[in-house]
Design an enzyme around this catalytic site. Structure first.
Site, PDB file in Angstrom:
ATOM      1  N   GLU A   1       3.470  13.030  -9.666  1.00 26.60           N
ATOM      2  CA  GLU A   1       2.206  12.861  -8.949  1.00 26.60           C
ATOM      3  C   GLU A   1       1.194  13.812  -9.597  1.00 26.60           C
ATOM      4  OE1 GLU A   1       1.572  10.783  -6.463  1.00 26.60           O
ATOM      5  OE2 GLU A   1       3.616  10.008  -6.404  1.00 26.60           O
TER       6      GLU A   1
ATOM      7  N   LYS B   1      13.068   8.227   1.836  1.00 30.91           N
ATOM      8  CA  LYS B   1      14.030   7.218   1.378  1.00 30.91           C
ATOM      9  C   LYS B   1      15.388   7.447   2.045  1.00 30.91           C
ATOM     10  CE  LYS B   1      11.836   6.540  -3.122  1.00 30.91           C
ATOM     11  NZ  LYS B   1      11.792   6.996  -4.515  1.00 30.91           N
TER      12      LYS B   1
ATOM     13  N   ASP C   1       9.257  12.609  -0.590  1.00 28.17           N
ATOM     14  CA  ASP C   1       9.484  11.184  -0.828  1.00 28.17           C
ATOM     15  C   ASP C   1      10.982  10.846  -0.688  1.00 28.17           C
ATOM     16  OD1 ASP C   1       8.292   8.691  -1.837  1.00 28.17           O
ATOM     17  OD2 ASP C   1       9.656   9.014  -3.528  1.00 28.17           O
TER      18      ASP C   1
ATOM     19  N   GLY D   1       8.895   1.648 -11.403  1.00 29.89           N
ATOM     20  CA  GLY D   1       8.234   0.786 -12.395  1.00 29.89           C
ATOM     21  C   GLY D   1       7.725  -0.470 -11.725  1.00 29.89           C
TER      22      GLY D   1
ATOM     23  N   THR E   1       0.867  -1.176   0.000  1.00 32.79           N
ATOM     24  CA  THR E   1       0.000   0.000   0.000  1.00 32.79           C
ATOM     25  C   THR E   1       0.909   1.232   0.000  1.00 32.79           C
ATOM     26  OG1 THR E   1      -0.048   0.427   2.379  1.00 32.79           O
ATOM     27  CG2 THR E   1      -1.509  -1.292   1.564  1.00 32.79           C
TER      28      THR E   1
END
Ligand code: NAP
Length: 352
Positions: free
Chosen positions: A206, A221, A217, A333, A97
């Site tokens: 987005e 990370k 984001d 991807g 999710t």
């Protein structure tokens, strides 16, 4: 049990179906799927979902089944606990999710003696204590390769170094394909006000490109990479500079005014070029320090040579002291991301 039935989940189910016979022959291993859930439905098998149902989910997602109650996480925790009671096998709960608040479901799975694999960055970028409980649980293991660099073998490589006693010296990474694409287009002389709407129309950003340009984001990370390298930052300790100053308001109105940043950004690109540099949106991680933002980097360095949507991580460590470890390639991807999760599933199945 697969949580999420979106792009990555469907690609993973496709891979599981396609490699069923291979896994059986090569490893004497089966990875049957007990349940798939999205935010609206739960499809559960008795005890496993059949090939036809999985093929339907792989093709069209999950659009029917048992409707999820309003508190779907409580339902998922109850399902996981039931599964632990009834299943003769050790299960793996897979979080595909993009949802906040999944940590309690994953911790319940680990508490029940299951393993966990995630592509969702959010549970691992909550407070450090939650990261530690998820990644060093006494009863189960977690694989989180696909949270950073999609299918690129970044987390596994860094974990192996840390497990072998290596230590971070410094690490530089470009971890957003979208921001990489924007940086190289602007470097080629195109105005940001042209490139952003075009990238949005092609589905590279987005729906509101400010979500990419904010660097939020990349901060998540970077936090996961830093924590993997035995650093203990919280998200608030990772200063994030948006690629350009971001005004508030409706997305169309914001796009229409984007041209006001073109001159300043083009001047920064020019000034970097005069120094032999290029602009890249990078995460920099040093002992005790982690930050993300737009930086000048030498044009001829590995990071400077990166083009388009590819990701890169260059790490100098005690072991890789002379020349850095470099891992680079496409960092997004469905197929490559699902392959990263697939690799986690195999590792978990073998150590479980
Ligand atoms: N796409 C990439 O290239 C890529 C690369 C690396 C990592 N990732 C990460 O992989 C994850 C999945 O990405 P995606 O592209 O597959 O996203 P997606 O297509 O938006 O799918 C997300 C899925 O999660 C479901 N969901 C939301 N809340 C849920 C909950 N509480 N319980 C169960 N299911 C829930 C959604 O269901 P509904 O339809 O009912 O809302 C949907 O099926 C994200 O965390 C993403 O950041 C993606």
């Amino acid at each position: 049990m697969i949580l999420g039935a979106g792009r990555i989940a469907r690609a993973l189910v496709r891979q599981l179906l396609a490699r069923e016979e291979y896994l059986r022959q090569r490893y004497t291993l089966t990875l049957p799927v007990a349940a798939v859930a999205n935010s609206r439905y739960l499809a559960a098998g008795a005890p496993y979902l059949g090939v036809d149902e999985l093929a339907r989910i792989a093709g069209a997602g999950l659009e029917s089944g048992k409707a999820a109650p309003p508190d779907r996480r409580a339902r998922q925790i109850a399902y996981v606990t039931d599964l632990a009671r009834s299943s003769p096998h050790r299960a793996i709960v897979v979080d595909l999710t993009a949802s906040d608040g999944m940590a309690p479901v994953l911790l319940a799975a680990l508490d029940a003696g299951f393993d966990v694999a995630v592509a969702n960055k959010k549970p691992l970028s909550e407070d450090y204590d939650t990261f530690a409980r998820l990644t060093a649980h006494p009863r189960g293991h977690i694989g989180y390769e696909a949270t950073v660099g999609a299918g690129l073998p970044i987390i596994h490589a860094l974990r192996a170094l840390v497990d072998a006693g290596d230590e971070l010296v410094d690490l530089t990474a470009c971890l957003s394909g979208t921001l990489g694409y924007l940086c190289t287009e602007v470097e080629d002389g195109r105005p940001l006000s042209q490139v952003v709407p075009e990238a949005r129309a092609r589905g590279f950003t987005e729906p509101d490109p400010r979500d990419d340009l904010s660097g939020a984001d990349v901060r998540r990370k970077a936090l996961i990479v830093a924590r993997t390298m035995n650093q203990h930052p919280e998200l608030d300790d990772v200063p994030g500079m948006p690629m350009i100053p971001l005004e508030e308001g409706g997305v169309e109105e914001w796009l229409a005014g984007l041209g006001r940043h073109d001159v300043a950004l083009a001047a920064r690109v020019r000034s970097a070029r005069e120094q032999g540099d290029v602009l890249r949106y990078v995460a920099r991680i040093l002992p005790g320090k982690c930050e993300v933002g737009l930086r000048e980097v030498p044009r001829l360095s590995a990071v400077g040579r990166l083009r388009g949507t590819d990701n890169i991580l260059t790490a100098r460590t005690r072991f890789y002291g002379e020349r850095p470890l470099v891992i680079s390639g496409p960092g997004a991807g469905p197929d490559v991301t699902a392959a990263g999760v697939f690799g986690d599933l195999l590792r978990l199945a073998f150590i479980g």
